[in-house]
Design a protein around this motif. Structure first.
Motif, short mmCIF file in Angstrom:
data_model
loop_
_atom_site.label_atom_id
_atom_site.label_comp_id
_atom_site.label_asym_id
_atom_site.label_seq_id
_atom_site.Cartn_x
_atom_site.Cartn_y
_atom_site.Cartn_z
N LEU A 124 13.11 5.07 34.53
CA LEU A 124 14.43 4.78 34.17
C LEU A 124 15.37 3.28 32.94
CD1 LEU A 124 16.30 7.39 36.79
CD2 LEU A 124 15.77 8.04 34.61
N PHE A 125 14.77 2.91 33.93
CA PHE A 125 15.38 1.61 33.27
C PHE A 125 14.35 1.58 31.54
CE2 PHE A 125 15.46 -3.61 32.91
CZ PHE A 125 15.93 -3.42 33.08
N ALA A 126 13.41 2.08 31.56
CA ALA A 126 12.75 1.59 30.13
C ALA A 126 13.99 2.56 29.47
CB ALA A 126 11.84 2.34 30.04
N ALA A 127 14.21 3.52 29.92
CA ALA A 127 14.89 4.76 29.24
C ALA A 127 16.43 4.79 29.11
CB ALA A 127 15.40 6.00 29.73
N LEU A 128 17.19 3.57 29.77
CA LEU A 128 18.47 2.56 29.69
C LEU A 128 18.59 2.17 28.67
CD1 LEU A 128 18.77 0.38 32.13
CD2 LEU A 128 19.47 2.56 33.64
N SER A 129 17.39 1.23 28.80
CA SER A 129 17.44 -0.46 28.02
C SER A 129 17.22 -0.19 26.22
CB SER A 129 16.05 -1.29 28.44
OG SER A 129 16.30 -1.98 29.70
N THR A 130 16.63 1.18 26.09
CA THR A 130 17.35 1.31 25.18
C THR A 130 18.31 2.01 23.93
OG1 THR A 130 16.92 4.14 25.11
CG2 THR A 130 14.98 3.01 24.98
N ALA A 131 19.37 1.03 24.98
CA ALA A 131 21.06 1.80 24.25
C ALA A 131 20.86 0.07 23.98
CB ALA A 131 21.92 1.68 25.61
N PRO A 132 21.88 0.75 22.48
CA PRO A 132 22.64 -1.19 21.93
C PRO A 132 23.74 -0.98 23.00
CG PRO A 132 23.11 1.31 20.72
CD PRO A 132 21.97 1.97 21.77
N ASP A 133 24.11 -0.92 23.31
CA ASP A 133 25.40 -1.44 23.84
C ASP A 133 25.84 -0.50 25.37
OD1 ASP A 133 27.36 0.58 23.48
OD2 ASP A 133 27.82 0.17 21.61
N ASP A 134 26.65 -1.22 26.34
CA ASP A 134 27.13 -0.38 27.62
C ASP A 134 28.20 0.89 27.19
OD1 ASP A 134 24.71 -1.43 28.74
OD2 ASP A 134 26.71 -3.54 29.28
N ARG A 135 28.59 1.20 25.96
CA ARG A 135 29.36 2.83 25.61
C ARG A 135 29.18 3.68 27.10
NH1 ARG A 135 29.71 3.08 20.01
NH2 ARG A 135 29.46 0.91 20.16
N ASP A 136 27.50 4.08 26.54
CA ASP A 136 26.70 5.41 27.69
C ASP A 136 28.13 4.87 29.22
OD1 ASP A 136 26.37 5.75 25.35
OD2 ASP A 136 24.44 5.71 25.82
N TRP A 137 27.92 3.83 29.56
CA TRP A 137 28.04 4.13 31.03
C TRP A 137 30.48 3.52 31.08
CZ3 TRP A 137 24.75 4.39 34.75
CH2 TRP A 137 23.61 3.55 34.16
N THR A 138 30.55 3.85 30.49
CA THR A 138 32.61 3.75 30.45
C THR A 138 33.21 4.07 31.27
OG1 THR A 138 32.78 2.58 27.85
CG2 THR A 138 35.04 3.53 29.41
N TYR A 139 32.66 5.27 31.01
CA TYR A 139 33.46 7.04 32.44
C TYR A 139 32.01 7.18 33.39
CZ TYR A 139 35.68 7.06 27.96
OH TYR A 139 36.86 6.83 26.75
N LEU A 140 31.70 6.60 33.56
CA LEU A 140 30.80 6.79 35.22
C LEU A 140 31.40 5.41 35.76
CD1 LEU A 140 26.68 7.15 33.70
CD2 LEU A 140 28.66 8.58 34.39
N PHE A 141 31.12 6.03 37.24
CA PHE A 141 31.61 5.12 38.23
C PHE A 141 30.56 4.06 38.26
CE2 PHE A 141 33.72 9.68 39.23
CZ PHE A 141 35.13 9.33 39.76
N SER A 142 29.46 4.15 38.62
CA SER A 142 28.63 2.72 38.55
C SER A 142 28.63 1.63 37.41
CB SER A 142 27.10 3.75 38.72
OG SER A 142 26.48 4.53 37.65
N GLU A 143 27.88 1.04 37.22
CA GLU A 143 28.39 0.32 36.41
C GLU A 143 26.81 0.17 35.49
OE1 GLU A 143 30.52 -1.64 35.54
OE2 GLU A 143 31.82 -1.54 36.76
N GLY A 171 16.86 10.32 32.40
CA GLY A 171 17.75 10.75 32.11
C GLY A 171 18.48 11.18 34.39
N TYR A 172 19.71 11.49 34.64
CA TYR A 172 19.75 11.95 35.47
C TYR A 172 21.24 12.85 35.57
CZ TYR A 172 22.43 7.99 37.16
OH TYR A 172 22.78 6.08 36.55
N LEU A 173 21.03 13.58 36.77
CA LEU A 173 23.07 14.04 37.17
C LEU A 173 22.47 14.29 38.40
CD1 LEU A 173 22.70 17.11 35.47
CD2 LEU A 173 21.41 16.75 36.03
N THR A 174 23.84 15.16 38.42
CA THR A 174 24.08 15.58 40.31
C THR A 174 24.24 16.34 40.25
OG1 THR A 174 26.07 14.76 40.91
CG2 THR A 174 24.03 12.85 40.94
#
Length: 249
Positions: free
Chosen positions: A48-67, A103-106
């Motif tokens: 997961l860390f390797a996967a999220l590290s492929t993002a060019p910036d942090d825009r995918d986290w704007t609307y998530l509760f976690s940072e 990725g993950y979800l609940t």
């Protein structure tokens, strides 16, 4: 026409044989493009860390509760804190080709008495976004909720400003129900929440559309879709009977 009680008041449909449902439990759901596994920090954390590290910036986290997780240690601590949770119940999304978590979800806000559950905390890394697996994840979860658990209602909620999430819900077949104003405070800001749902009587058409879209025949050799999911569902809606048993039957 609605039913009337002895006071001439409108009331809802009768529920005569309903029994409370089982709460979701950790399970593995296998698909063609991916599978869902109960999340585990040691097994899924590095991927997961390797996967999220492929993002060019942090825009995918704007609307998530976690940072965003800046370090492997921060992500591992988070995963360790949630891997035994049952509401929300976290799943890792594992790509079938690479056998890595992308990725993950609940499933969350579980109401077994009324048969209602929400999909939430959805994080799709760039390795998962806009792939057939991204759609298959939701199909597998819906099928599990409606057919295995026997729930009546599957919910999707998001920040009202989250246009990609709202578009995704509509594409998948959710019905927009409205905006709950000032529903949440998170990340030091106010959130108006957009509500969407699918109910059990709608599931047969949505299921048929998803299965048709996910079929091998719907993709060109280069992976391009032949028909969109929305077009497939619109074609089916007048031809597929809503024949699955529902909570009202």
């Amino acid at each position: 026409m609605p039913r009337l009680n002895e006071f001439n008041q409108s009331i809802g449909d009768p529920i005569l044989q309903w029994t409370p449902r089982q709460a979701p439990t950790p399970t593995t759901l296998q698909g063609q493009f991916c599978r869902l596994e109960p999340i585990n920090a040691k097994r899924h954390g590095p991927d997961l860390f390797a996967a999220l590290s492929t993002a060019p910036d942090d825009r995918d986290w704007t609307y998530l509760f976690s940072e965003p997780f800046a370090t492997m240690g921060a992500l591992m601590a988070y995963l360790e804190s949630i891997q035994t949770s049952r509401d929300p119940l976290f799943f890792a999304i594992v790509d079938s080709k690479t056998q890595t978590a992308v990725g993950y979800l609940t499933l969350m806000r579980v109401d077994p008495n009324s048969g209602v559950v929400e999909v939430g905390n959805v994080y799709y890394s760039p390795l998962l976004q806009r792939t057939p697996a991204a759609t298959e994840v939701q199909y597998m979860l819906m099928k599990h909720v409606f057919e295995t658990l026997g729930y009546r209602r599957f919910e999707w909620k998001c920040d009202s400003f989250n246009a990609p999430s709202r578009s995704a819900a509509l594409r998948l077949g959710f019905t927009f129900e409205g905006i709950f104003r000032q529903a949440v405070i998170y990340k030091s800001r106010s959130r108006d929440t957009a509500w969407f749902s699918i109910i059990d009587s709608e599931w047969p058409v949505i299921k048929a559309a998803l299965e048709t879209w996910l079929s091998e025949d719907n993709f060109e050799p280069d992976g391009t879709q032949c028909m969109s999911l929305v077009d497939i569902r619109q074609r089916l809606v007048s031809r597929i009977p809503t024949g699955l048993p529902t909570a009202r039957q």
